[in-house]
Design an enzyme around this catalytic site. Sequence first.
Site, PDB file in Angstrom:
ATOM      1  N   GLU A  93      50.498  54.356  23.458  1.00 28.61           N
ATOM      2  CA  GLU A  93      51.344  53.218  23.826  1.00 28.61           C
ATOM      3  C   GLU A  93      50.599  51.893  23.723  1.00 28.61           C
ATOM      4  OE1 GLU A  93      54.461  53.817  26.722  1.00 28.61           O
ATOM      5  OE2 GLU A  93      53.478  55.670  27.333  1.00 28.61           O
ATOM      6  N   CYS A 106      48.319  44.520  24.811  1.00 27.73           N
ATOM      7  CA  CYS A 106      47.552  45.501  25.590  1.00 27.73           C
ATOM      8  C   CYS A 106      47.470  46.777  24.765  1.00 27.73           C
ATOM      9  CB  CYS A 106      48.242  45.758  26.923  1.00 27.73           C
ATOM     10  SG  CYS A 106      47.438  47.022  27.944  1.00 27.73           S
ATOM     11  N   CYS A 117      42.366  58.128  38.334  1.00 26.37           N
ATOM     12  CA  CYS A 117      42.706  57.138  39.354  1.00 26.37           C
ATOM     13  C   CYS A 117      44.062  57.520  39.966  1.00 26.37           C
ATOM     14  CB  CYS A 117      42.768  55.745  38.748  1.00 26.37           C
ATOM     15  SG  CYS A 117      41.188  55.198  38.046  1.00 26.37           S
ATOM     16  N   CYS A 120      47.467  55.538  39.079  1.00 30.65           N
ATOM     17  CA  CYS A 120      47.770  55.274  37.672  1.00 30.65           C
ATOM     18  C   CYS A 120      48.557  56.427  37.061  1.00 30.65           C
ATOM     19  CB  CYS A 120      46.470  55.054  36.895  1.00 30.65           C
ATOM     20  SG  CYS A 120      46.715  54.726  35.138  1.00 30.65           S
ATOM     21  N   GLY A 164      43.630  55.164  28.530  1.00 31.47           N
ATOM     22  CA  GLY A 164      42.244  55.542  28.279  1.00 31.47           C
ATOM     23  C   GLY A 164      41.217  54.689  28.986  1.00 31.47           C
ATOM     24  N   SER A 196      38.616  46.642  29.956  1.00 31.27           N
ATOM     25  CA  SER A 196      38.653  47.012  31.370  1.00 31.27           C
ATOM     26  C   SER A 196      38.112  48.423  31.557  1.00 31.27           C
ATOM     27  CB  SER A 196      40.084  46.944  31.902  1.00 31.27           C
ATOM     28  OG  SER A 196      40.136  47.363  33.252  1.00 31.27           O
ATOM     29  N   SER A 219      37.550  47.494  37.069  1.00 31.86           N
ATOM     30  CA  SER A 219      38.651  47.914  37.931  1.00 31.86           C
ATOM     31  C   SER A 219      38.060  48.349  39.276  1.00 31.86           C
ATOM     32  CB  SER A 219      39.405  49.065  37.256  1.00 31.86           C
ATOM     33  OG  SER A 219      40.605  49.356  37.917  1.00 31.86           O
ATOM     34  N   LEU A 220      38.113  47.461  40.267  1.00 33.58           N
ATOM     35  CA  LEU A 220      37.416  47.663  41.547  1.00 33.58           C
ATOM     36  C   LEU A 220      38.276  48.431  42.545  1.00 33.58           C
ATOM     37  CD1 LEU A 220      34.906  47.001  43.278  1.00 33.58           C
ATOM     38  CD2 LEU A 220      36.064  44.869  43.939  1.00 33.58           C
ATOM     39  N   ASN A 221      39.336  47.834  43.019  1.00 35.03           N
ATOM     40  CA  ASN A 221      40.414  48.508  43.754  1.00 35.03           C
ATOM     41  C   ASN A 221      40.071  49.022  45.143  1.00 35.03           C
ATOM     42  OD1 ASN A 221      41.923  48.209  41.335  1.00 35.03           O
ATOM     43  ND2 ASN A 221      40.969  50.063  40.538  1.00 35.03           N
ATOM     44  N   ASN A 295      52.165  48.684  40.712  1.00 36.30           N
ATOM     45  CA  ASN A 295      53.370  48.904  39.924  1.00 36.30           C
ATOM     46  C   ASN A 295      53.798  50.357  40.126  1.00 36.30           C
ATOM     47  OD1 ASN A 295      53.347  46.255  38.706  1.00 36.30           O
ATOM     48  ND2 ASN A 295      51.603  46.955  37.490  1.00 36.30           N
TER      49      ASN A 295
END
Length: 350
Positions: A93, A106, A117, A120, A164, A196, A219-221, A295
Site C-alpha cells: 500500500e 507515504c 506494535c 498498528c 514495514g 520512520s 517512533s517513540l510512543n 487512528n
Amino acid sequence: MPDALLGMELPELHGALARVAGQDQPKYRARQLYSALYRQKIGDVREAAVLPADLRAGLGDLALGLPEIDHVYNSIDGTRRYLLKLADGRTVETVLMPETGRDTVCISSQVGCPVDCRFCMTALMGLERSLTAGEIIGQVLLVARDNHLSIESGNFNIVMMGMGEPLLNLTNVLKATRILCDPEGVGLSEKRITLSTSGIIPKIAELGQAEVRPKLAISLNASTEEQRREIMPITRKYHLRDLLDACRAYPLRNWEKLTFEYVLLGGVNDSDADARRVARMLGQLKAKVNLIALNPGPGIPFVTPAPERVASFQEIVKRALPCFVRKPRGLDIYAACGQLKRNEPLVALG
C-alpha cells in the site's frame, strides 16, 4: 534475462544493456536509459524515445518493474490509498496526501511488518517479504505518473512510513534513496525524504554513516521503558535508554532535526505525567515531536484520546521542544498512520 530495470543504478543498467543488446553498447546508452526511467518516468521501455528504435525493440521484453494498480480508494479529504500489485502477485500500500502547495507520498518498505506494535494494524499481517529498491522507487513513480505530479517542483515529499520497518530493509532503502536523490535520477533533495523507525539501534548507526540518506524519525510512543515494552515489544531487545543514546550519537546534518513520533493512546500513554517525562527525555536533543492521536481500526485494543487531552499533552511538551499535532488523513479509507492492512474503506466512495 536481467532483473527488473527499476532499482538499477548506472553500472547495473550498463550491464543489462550489454547482456541484451551486446557488449558494444556505448556507456552513454545506459545514462540515456537511466534518465528515461527516473527523470522521464516512462511506463514501458518502448517509451524511451531517446534510444534508437532497434535498441528499444530489443529491450522491449525487459521488465520495467512498475507495480500495477490493483485498487485506488479515494477519501473525502483528498487522500488516495493505492493497493499495488507486485510482480510476484503480492500487494503493498502507498498513500498520496495532497495539500495546498505540496504533495506527500507515504511509501512502504516491506510487505507487511515484523515489528509487533500493538497499536498498528499493519503489525497484524506479520512480514511477508521485503521490497526491492525498484519496488520502493516504483511506488513513487507510479503515484506521480497517475496524478500528474512534478517530483522536481520542490513541493514533493516522501515519507517511508507505510508498511514495514525500513531499517530492516536498509540496503534496499538506501539504494532507492540514492536513485531518488540523484540529480540525474529522480532528482529529489534528501530534505524531502523522511524514514520512520521503531528503533532498530544498530541500523540507526548504519544509516547515519550513509553518504545519501533520508531524514530520521523515531517512533517513540511511550515515556518509560515499561510502558514502551507493553505497546512496542521490540523494546525488549532495543531498550529505550539505549535508543536515546543512539539518537544523541546520531550525526545530524547542519540543517537537520530528529523527529520523534508519539501515538497517543487514550488512558495509556497520554497523561500530563507522560508529557512531562517526554519533555525531560527529549528536551536536550535537536529535535521536534509529532503527536498522533490513535487512528482506530479493527483488532486494535486502544482508544483515541479526547482532543483536550491531546492539547494538554502538546502544551506541556512544547515548553521543552517544538511539538506538533499531526492531522489525520484518509481515516475513512483506512489510509491514516498505522491503518495500512488492505482493508475496505469505512464508507463506499467513488
